[in-house]
Design a protein around this motif. Structure first.
Motif, short mmCIF file in Angstrom:
data_model
loop_
_atom_site.label_atom_id
_atom_site.label_comp_id
_atom_site.label_asym_id
_atom_site.label_seq_id
_atom_site.Cartn_x
_atom_site.Cartn_y
_atom_site.Cartn_z
N SER A 96 -5.52 -5.50 1.89
CA SER A 96 -4.50 -4.54 2.32
C SER A 96 -3.53 -4.28 1.18
CB SER A 96 -3.76 -5.06 3.56
OG SER A 96 -3.20 -6.32 3.29
N MET A 97 -2.74 -3.22 1.29
CA MET A 97 -1.79 -2.88 0.23
C MET A 97 -0.72 -3.96 0.08
SD MET A 97 1.25 -2.06 1.90
CE MET A 97 2.10 -0.76 1.11
N ARG A 98 -0.06 -3.95 -1.06
CA ARG A 98 1.05 -4.86 -1.35
C ARG A 98 2.19 -4.03 -1.92
NH1 ARG A 98 -1.93 -7.61 1.29
NH2 ARG A 98 -2.83 -9.60 0.70
N VAL A 99 3.41 -4.41 -1.57
CA VAL A 99 4.61 -3.82 -2.16
C VAL A 99 5.39 -4.97 -2.77
CG1 VAL A 99 6.73 -2.52 -1.76
CG2 VAL A 99 4.69 -2.00 -0.40
N GLY A 100 5.73 -4.84 -4.04
CA GLY A 100 6.44 -5.91 -4.71
C GLY A 100 7.65 -5.41 -5.48
N MET A 101 8.54 -6.36 -5.79
CA MET A 101 9.70 -6.07 -6.62
C MET A 101 9.96 -7.28 -7.51
SD MET A 101 13.58 -4.93 -5.69
CE MET A 101 14.49 -6.46 -5.80
N ARG A 122 12.17 -3.46 -10.80
CA ARG A 122 10.99 -2.58 -10.73
C ARG A 122 10.24 -2.85 -9.43
NH1 ARG A 122 8.04 -0.52 -15.08
NH2 ARG A 122 10.06 0.41 -15.42
N VAL A 123 10.01 -1.79 -8.68
CA VAL A 123 9.23 -1.85 -7.44
C VAL A 123 7.85 -1.27 -7.73
CG1 VAL A 123 9.06 -0.99 -5.07
CG2 VAL A 123 11.29 -1.65 -5.99
N PHE A 124 6.81 -1.89 -7.18
CA PHE A 124 5.46 -1.39 -7.40
C PHE A 124 4.64 -1.53 -6.12
CE2 PHE A 124 5.67 -5.81 -8.61
CZ PHE A 124 4.54 -6.37 -8.03
N VAL A 125 3.61 -0.71 -6.01
CA VAL A 125 2.70 -0.74 -4.86
C VAL A 125 1.28 -0.92 -5.41
CG1 VAL A 125 1.75 0.58 -2.92
CG2 VAL A 125 4.18 0.78 -3.50
N ILE A 126 0.55 -1.83 -4.80
CA ILE A 126 -0.86 -2.02 -5.13
C ILE A 126 -1.65 -1.60 -3.91
CG2 ILE A 126 -2.65 -3.70 -5.73
CD1 ILE A 126 -0.35 -5.36 -7.05
N ARG A 127 -2.53 -0.62 -4.09
CA ARG A 127 -3.30 -0.10 -2.95
C ARG A 127 -4.29 -1.15 -2.46
NH1 ARG A 127 -8.35 1.06 -4.81
NH2 ARG A 127 -8.55 1.49 -7.02
N ALA A 128 -4.75 -1.01 -1.22
CA ALA A 128 -5.76 -1.90 -0.66
C ALA A 128 -6.99 -1.90 -1.55
CB ALA A 128 -6.13 -1.46 0.75
#
Length: 181
Positions: A96-101, A122-128
């Motif tokens: 599943s996706m992840r949202v990190g900072m 920095r905020v980033f999103v990693i797709r599933a």
């Protein structure tokens, strides 16, 4: 910063985090990330500040702490990921996706298409199923990460209260006739 919620008013300091089902308002100045999920039914909680390193072993010398655990198996969770200096993590994916900072230090997120510099804030999103890894050189790096689902947590069939309720030396989990239906 101040968090206002039906549960009360709470003073927030650097490195703190919260879960606030329902309506919540944050007042004041500071940096952070807000993630909203329709239908989330977790507990209200305020925690932190986050520790310097994770308490659980992860991969390639990295560690992890479960800051907001899933209330039930399958629920969302919020983690602290710690990357020591000199990490070149194994490329991997998540279902599943992840949202990190990034909250401390610096490093990079390496994908097949690009290398993303990571610095505090920095905020980033990693797709599933998105292949990625993290890399640090001379600095450690700490990231808080939202996971929208989990394969871990209590169920109606297995949780600490029922598992550790003993009847004549047998766990109540194994005695179907007394279990709440």
């Amino acid at each position: 910063m101040t968090l206002e919620h039906a549960a009360g008013e709470f003073k927030l300091r650097g490195g703190m985090y919260f879960s606030a089902p329902g309506e919540a308002v944050v007042h004041g100045s500071g940096r952070g990330i807000a993630i909203s999920r329709l239908g989330y039914d977790g507990f209200f909680q305020v925690g932190g500040p986050v520790e310097a390193r994770g308490r659980l072993k992860y991969i390639d010398g990295c560690t992890d702490s479960l800051l907001i655990p899933p209330v039930m198996m399958g629920d969302a969770c919020f983690n602290l990921l710690y990357f020591p200096p000199g990490i070149d993590q194994t490329q991997h994916t998540h279902p599943s996706m992840r949202v990190g900072m990034v909250i401390r230090g610096h490093g990079e997120c390496v994908t097949p298409k690009e290398i993303i510099p990571l610095i505090p804030g920095r905020v980033f999103v990693i797709r599933a199923e998105g292949p990625h890894s993290f890399r640090t050189t001379d600095s450690e790096m700490s990231v808080v990460a939202y996971h929208p689902d989990s394969d871990f947590g209590p169920t109606h069939e297995a949780h600490p209260m029922i598992n550790r309720t003993m009847v004549n030396g047998l766990s109540a989990r194994l005695i179907d006739e007394i279990r709440t239906k």
